[in-house]
Design a protein around this motif. Structure first.
Motif, PDB file in Angstrom:
ATOM      1  N   SER A   1      29.535  40.514  11.300  1.00 52.61           N
ATOM      2  CA  SER A   1      29.580  41.094  10.049  1.00 52.61           C
ATOM      3  C   SER A   1      29.585  39.784   9.048  1.00 52.61           C
ATOM      4  O   SER A   1      30.130  38.719   9.154  1.00 52.61           O
ATOM      5  N   LEU A   2      28.824  39.893   7.870  1.00 54.98           N
ATOM      6  CA  LEU A   2      28.704  38.928   6.922  1.00 54.98           C
ATOM      7  C   LEU A   2      29.635  38.708   6.028  1.00 54.98           C
ATOM      8  O   LEU A   2      29.746  37.480   5.548  1.00 54.98           O
ATOM      9  N   LEU A   3      30.652  39.649   5.613  1.00 56.02           N
ATOM     10  CA  LEU A   3      31.679  39.327   4.862  1.00 56.02           C
ATOM     11  C   LEU A   3      31.232  39.065   3.461  1.00 56.02           C
ATOM     12  O   LEU A   3      31.605  38.050   2.746  1.00 56.02           O
ATOM     13  N   ASP A   4      30.185  39.451   3.075  1.00 56.20           N
ATOM     14  CA  ASP A   4      29.440  38.994   1.943  1.00 56.20           C
ATOM     15  C   ASP A   4      30.346  38.886   0.752  1.00 56.20           C
ATOM     16  O   ASP A   4      31.124  39.849   0.632  1.00 56.20           O
ATOM     17  N   ALA A   5      30.268  37.814  -0.043  1.00 50.87           N
ATOM     18  CA  ALA A   5      31.194  37.907  -1.205  1.00 50.87           C
ATOM     19  C   ALA A   5      31.288  38.774  -2.295  1.00 50.87           C
ATOM     20  O   ALA A   5      32.202  39.474  -2.692  1.00 50.87           O
ATOM     21  N   SER A   6      29.890  39.347  -2.598  1.00 48.26           N
ATOM     22  CA  SER A   6      29.886  40.386  -3.515  1.00 48.26           C
ATOM     23  C   SER A   6      30.242  41.707  -2.899  1.00 48.26           C
ATOM     24  O   SER A   6      30.945  42.484  -3.624  1.00 48.26           O
ATOM     25  N   GLU A   7      29.929  41.963  -1.822  1.00 48.35           N
ATOM     26  CA  GLU A   7      30.570  43.043  -0.871  1.00 48.35           C
ATOM     27  C   GLU A   7      32.229  43.108  -1.045  1.00 48.35           C
ATOM     28  O   GLU A   7      32.533  44.079  -1.098  1.00 48.35           O
ATOM     29  N   PHE A   8      32.759  41.949  -0.698  1.00 42.10           N
ATOM     30  CA  PHE A   8      34.099  41.876  -0.744  1.00 42.10           C
ATOM     31  C   PHE A   8      34.649  42.345  -2.041  1.00 42.10           C
ATOM     32  O   PHE A   8      35.722  43.114  -2.022  1.00 42.10           O
ATOM     33  N   GLU A   9      34.118  41.982  -3.192  1.00 39.86           N
ATOM     34  CA  GLU A   9      34.669  42.291  -4.349  1.00 39.86           C
ATOM     35  C   GLU A   9      34.382  43.902  -4.438  1.00 39.86           C
ATOM     36  O   GLU A   9      35.317  44.558  -5.104  1.00 39.86           O
ATOM     37  N   THR A  10      33.421  44.485  -4.188  1.00 44.45           N
ATOM     38  CA  THR A  10      33.071  45.776  -4.155  1.00 44.45           C
ATOM     39  C   THR A  10      34.016  46.534  -3.213  1.00 44.45           C
ATOM     40  O   THR A  10      34.726  47.621  -3.812  1.00 44.45           O
ATOM     41  N   GLU A  11      34.247  46.181  -2.049  1.00 42.84           N
ATOM     42  CA  GLU A  11      35.262  46.958  -1.214  1.00 42.84           C
ATOM     43  C   GLU A  11      36.698  46.828  -1.944  1.00 42.84           C
ATOM     44  O   GLU A  11      37.472  47.547  -1.336  1.00 42.84           O
ATOM     45  N   ARG A  12      36.934  45.795  -2.628  1.00 39.79           N
ATOM     46  CA  ARG A  12      38.394  45.498  -3.159  1.00 39.79           C
ATOM     47  C   ARG A  12      38.492  46.566  -4.101  1.00 39.79           C
ATOM     48  O   ARG A  12      39.478  47.222  -3.961  1.00 39.79           O
ATOM     49  N   GLY A  13      37.453  47.136  -4.859  1.00 43.31           N
ATOM     50  CA  GLY A  13      37.638  48.105  -5.918  1.00 43.31           C
ATOM     51  C   GLY A  13      37.863  49.473  -5.134  1.00 43.31           C
ATOM     52  O   GLY A  13      38.603  50.434  -5.223  1.00 43.31           O
ATOM     53  N   VAL A  14      36.937  49.470  -4.042  1.00 41.42           N
ATOM     54  CA  VAL A  14      36.958  50.976  -3.284  1.00 41.42           C
ATOM     55  C   VAL A  14      38.492  51.020  -2.523  1.00 41.42           C
ATOM     56  O   VAL A  14      38.888  52.092  -2.530  1.00 41.42           O
ATOM     57  N   ILE A  15      38.911  49.788  -1.865  1.00 42.27           N
ATOM     58  CA  ILE A  15      40.183  50.152  -1.233  1.00 42.27           C
ATOM     59  C   ILE A  15      41.490  50.272  -2.270  1.00 42.27           C
ATOM     60  O   ILE A  15      42.433  51.079  -2.130  1.00 42.27           O
ATOM     61  N   LEU A  16      41.196  49.671  -3.494  1.00 36.83           N
ATOM     62  CA  LEU A  16      42.279  49.951  -4.412  1.00 36.83           C
ATOM     63  C   LEU A  16      42.398  51.494  -4.934  1.00 36.83           C
ATOM     64  O   LEU A  16      43.054  52.260  -5.132  1.00 36.83           O
ATOM     65  N   GLU A  17      40.970  52.117  -4.888  1.00 37.91           N
ATOM     66  CA  GLU A  17      40.726  53.357  -5.380  1.00 37.91           C
ATOM     67  C   GLU A  17      41.354  54.329  -4.120  1.00 37.91           C
ATOM     68  O   GLU A  17      42.163  55.347  -4.465  1.00 37.91           O
TER      69      GLU A  17
END
Length: 451
Positions: A131-147
């Motif tokens: 897994s890349l754990l891409d920095a931009s994807e990380f922030e996107t998923e932060r929003g998804v998890i908060l939702e």
């Protein structure tokens, strides 16, 4: 198979026949990777799972929420596959893929036709190792998890359940929410999640389980090839990570009463006590107790609370067990004005069972319910795959349906009564979400309820 089969960590190969002529095989590679399969006659599909024995309870300060974060990020792309590529790989063959984060493990799984096993192995291996754990994807998923957490917070039953674990288990790590809290997710850093990934996703941590139309030799070859292609050095010898200690932990109760006030039409009510660990010899007895007490429409809770008095639509009991702790709980959704009455009634029924035991008819019904439910569940390769994973990671032994039924037949009415007495003597925790007041539960908390 007439008894449970142990899974020693230092045994390279193991093979045996289970109920229904299923063939179970287990291979431990020199690198510590464990690969298990259950070949089911007549199957044309299979379920495959990639497990690591790390869950929310294993997060240390500074890493809270990492397990759930990582579950999301592993679907977001690798050097050779984008998130869309991963989704297309399974959609194109009519397969299913997902992941589950638990308190003591994480599993990435897929269900496909037998001919698509090589693809599933390739994709899941790529996801888990690269897994890349891409920095931009990380922030996107932060929003998804908060939702996702916000959605759960809108469900009063979810809120009650999370607070219930905190109330019963207190400061024990099992009391923390699996998905993390909004504050945890907001504070999580990519570096912490990356560290969690590198520390826990290694050859000696990996368990691969497959159930259905599978050949073990082909599976081992496919997994080995995929892991080597991903860059894992399987020539380095390592012992599989040890299983957790199964000694019951010292549990200090969190809160005796927790009320989350919300303007709801129903109160979501949970009452419970510490239970037994997953490996406890009484776990089958607990299944019988749970079946009789609140496991179906003929159970005592359902009959007393819903059928006779009409005080709730949903009412049941449950008894999850983990490596060093467990819970026994009762749930009901009821009118807020009736919450105290329902709580007293549920606790009264537990004391009644503890003092007067169960009937022969109840024992017979419970045995029939449990044996039938077990047999029906095994029609699904998902259940068989999960059973292999839990057997390897948690129990260290495999029990097939015949062995489960043998153990079930050994449970006596006195065993059930004694276990109920143990549960009834525990420290009571009450959690309610809704428009209720503390004084509604005065009698329950004073433990003055008796049959």
């Amino acid at each position: 198979m007439n008894e449970a089969v142990e899974f020693p960590l230092d045994l390279a190969e193991l093979s045996f026949r289970a109920a229904g002529d299923a063939r179970v095989r287990r291979t431990v590679l020199p690198s510590g990777v464990r690969i298990l399969s259950e070949q089911v006659p007549g199957s044309r599909s299979l379920t495959i799972g990639y497990w690591v024995a790390v869950g929310s309870r294993d997060e240390r300060p500074g890493h809270y929420g990492s397990t759930h974060f990582l579950e999301h990020l592993l679907f977001k792309g690798t050097p050779s596959r984008s998130a869309l590529d991963i989704a297309i790989a399974f959609d194109a063959v009519g397969g299913e893929h997902n992941a589950m984060t638990g308190k003591e493990y994480t599993c990435y799984y897929a269900k496909v036709q037998d001919r698509d096993l090589p693809m599933a192995v390739d994709v899941l291996t790529d996801m888990l190792t690269s897994s890349l754990l891409d920095a931009s994807e990380f922030e996107t998923e932060r929003g998804v998890i908060l939702e996702e957490l916000a959605m759960a917070d809108d469900d009063p039953a979810d809120v009650a359940n999370e607070r219930f674990f905190e109330a019963v288990l207190g400061e024990h790590p099992l009391g923390r929410p699996i998905g993390g809290s909004p504050a945890m997710i907001a504070a999580a850093s990519r570096d912490a999640v990356l560290e969690h990934y590198r520390d826990n996703y290694r050859p000696q941590d990996l368990v691969v389980t497959v159930a259905g139309a599978v050949d073990q030799d082909t599976l081992v070859a496919d997994v080995t090839r995929a892991l080597e292609r991903a860059g894992w050095d399987l020539s380095v010898s390592a012992t599989p990570v040890g299983r957790r200690l199964d000694h019951p932990a010292l549990i200090t109760q969190g809160e005796a009463l927790t009320i989350v006030r919300r303007p709801l039409e129903q109160a979501n009510l949970l009452i419970g006590v510490p239970g037994i660990v997953a490996s406890d010899d009484r776990r089958v007895t607990m299944s019988v107790l749970n079946s009789i007490f609140g496991g179906g429409m003929s159970s005592r809770l359902f009959q007393e609370v819903r059928e006779k008095r009409g005080l709730a639509y949903s009412v049941y009991s449950f008894a999850p067990g983990y490596s060093d702790a467990g819970l026994f709980g009762m749930y009901a959704g009821c009118t807020p004005a009736k919450a105290g009455q329902v709580a007293e009634l549920m606790l009264s029924e537990l004391h009644r069972l503890a003092e007067h035991g169960v009937t022969a008819d109840e024992m017979t019904r419970a045995a029939g319910q449990l044996s039938g439910a077990s047999a029906l569940a095994l029609e699904d390769s998902d259940t068989r795959m999960s059973r292999l994973g839990r057997s390897e990671i948690t129990l260290g032994e495999f029990s097939d349906l015949d062995e489960a039924l043998r153990r079930l037949a050994l449970v006596t009415a006195d065993d059930v009564r004694q276990l109920a007495a143990d549960m009834a003597s525990g420290p009571i925790s009450v959690v309610a979400v809704g428009a209720v007041d503390e004084d509604a539960f005065e009698n329950v908390l004073s433990r003055s309820i008796r049959p």
